[in-house]
Write an enzyme that holds these catalytic residues in place. Structure first.
Site, PDB file in Angstrom:
ATOM      1  N   ASP A  20       0.773  -1.159   0.095  1.00  0.00           N
ATOM      2  CA  ASP A  20       0.105   0.022  -0.041  1.00  0.00           C
ATOM      3  C   ASP A  20       1.000   1.169  -0.003  1.00  0.00           C
ATOM      4  OD1 ASP A  20       0.801   0.123   2.625  1.00  0.00           O
ATOM      5  OD2 ASP A  20      -1.047   0.276   3.708  1.00  0.00           O
TER       6      ASP A  20
ATOM      7  N   GLY B 194       2.516  -4.329   8.315  1.00  0.00           N
ATOM      8  CA  GLY B 194       2.648  -5.511   7.822  1.00  0.00           C
ATOM      9  C   GLY B 194       1.539  -6.524   8.321  1.00  0.00           C
ATOM     10  N   ASN B 195       0.738  -5.806   9.241  1.00  0.00           N
ATOM     11  CA  ASN B 195      -0.312  -6.694   9.738  1.00  0.00           C
ATOM     12  C   ASN B 195      -1.563  -6.850   8.792  1.00  0.00           C
ATOM     13  OD1 ASN B 195       0.247  -7.483  12.629  1.00  0.00           O
ATOM     14  ND2 ASN B 195       0.337  -5.408  12.952  1.00  0.00           N
TER      15      ASN B 195
ATOM     16  N   GLU C 149      -1.735  -6.626   5.576  1.00  0.00           N
ATOM     17  CA  GLU C 149      -1.123  -6.966   4.164  1.00  0.00           C
ATOM     18  C   GLU C 149      -0.954  -8.668   4.502  1.00  0.00           C
ATOM     19  OE1 GLU C 149      -0.673  -2.913   4.641  1.00  0.00           O
ATOM     20  OE2 GLU C 149       0.147  -4.371   5.898  1.00  0.00           O
TER      21      GLU C 149
ATOM     22  N   HIS D 172       9.882 -23.578   9.590  1.00  0.00           N
ATOM     23  CA  HIS D 172       8.768 -24.272  10.136  1.00  0.00           C
ATOM     24  C   HIS D 172       7.412 -24.291   9.576  1.00  0.00           C
ATOM     25  CE1 HIS D 172      10.808 -24.262  14.626  1.00  0.00           C
ATOM     26  NE2 HIS D 172      11.612 -24.768  13.352  1.00  0.00           N
ATOM     27  N   ASN D 173       7.061 -23.316   8.970  1.00  0.00           N
ATOM     28  CA  ASN D 173       5.731 -23.115   8.378  1.00  0.00           C
ATOM     29  C   ASN D 173       5.519 -23.082   6.825  1.00  0.00           C
ATOM     30  OD1 ASN D 173       6.057 -20.599  10.828  1.00  0.00           O
ATOM     31  ND2 ASN D 173       4.315 -22.378  11.103  1.00  0.00           N
TER      32      ASN D 173
ATOM     33  N   ARG E  44       1.411 -30.367  10.382  1.00  0.00           N
ATOM     34  CA  ARG E  44       0.871 -28.953  11.013  1.00  0.00           C
ATOM     35  C   ARG E  44       0.180 -28.246   9.629  1.00  0.00           C
ATOM     36  NH1 ARG E  44       5.228 -28.207  15.420  1.00  0.00           N
ATOM     37  NH2 ARG E  44       4.611 -29.633  17.027  1.00  0.00           N
TER      38      ARG E  44
END
Length: 177
Positions: free
Chosen positions: A8, A73-74, A76, A103-104, A142
């Site tokens: 943005d 950044g939240n 987004e 990990h993700n 996970r």
């Protein structure tokens, strides 16, 4: 590797910097906007497009990644995570950038253009792009649970320990309690 970017107005300066940095480091950068400064633009317009492009290319077997940038950044990150197949990690340090990948198996990273210096945020992106997924079974399991939920909206089953209740939970001294 192709890297899709969206931001943005608060992330525009960093996005423009990253476009050049990516090309200088051998990446193919794809800019999903914004292309001009507009103080009232809406991050979902650009971040959803970056996420969709990453998801589409990964579905085709390409190893594309994405970067979304805003003030913190939240928002987004939230926008990118609405795209099916996207796992967007919010990075505020080198460690969180690396863990998002290790990990993700995150395929998009979100950074806050007003939170750190351009050099620090560039480093977070570099760490994210160069860190591989560990492939450890627990992480694969996970991520699989998230993918199943994303597609079916079916919650993963509770582990047996959660069904016993707090009064009968296992302890380190009595693992069978």
């Amino acid at each position: 590797m192709r890297v899709h970017l969206g931001s943005d107005h608060a992330g525009l300066e960093l996005k423009d910097h990253l476009l050049h940095w990516l090309v200088d480091h051998g990446y193919e950068a794809v800019d999903h906007g914004p292309f001009v400064y507009d103080a009232v633009d809406d991050y979902p317009v650009f971040c959803l497009r970056a996420g969709e492009a990453v998801a589409s290319e990964r579905a085709e077997g390409l190893d594309s990644l994405g970067v979304v940038i805003g003030g913190s950044g939240n928002g987004e990150q939230m926008a990118a995570n609405k795209v099916t197949g996207i796992r967007c990690a919010l990075a505020w340090s080198e460690e969180t950038a690396a863990l998002g990948r290790e990990h993700n198996d995150a395929n998009v990273v979100s950074v806050g253009g007003r939170m750190h210096s351009v050099d620090d945020m560039t480093r977070f992106v570099e760490v994210f792009l160069t860190t591989p997924f560990s492939g450890e079974e627990r992480h694969v399991r996970r991520i699989g649970q998230l993918s199943v939920y994303d597609e079916s909206r079916e919650l993963p089953p509770l582990p047996e320990s959660a069904l016993r209740g707090p009064d009968t939970a296992a302890t380190p001294d009595d693992p069978d309690a």
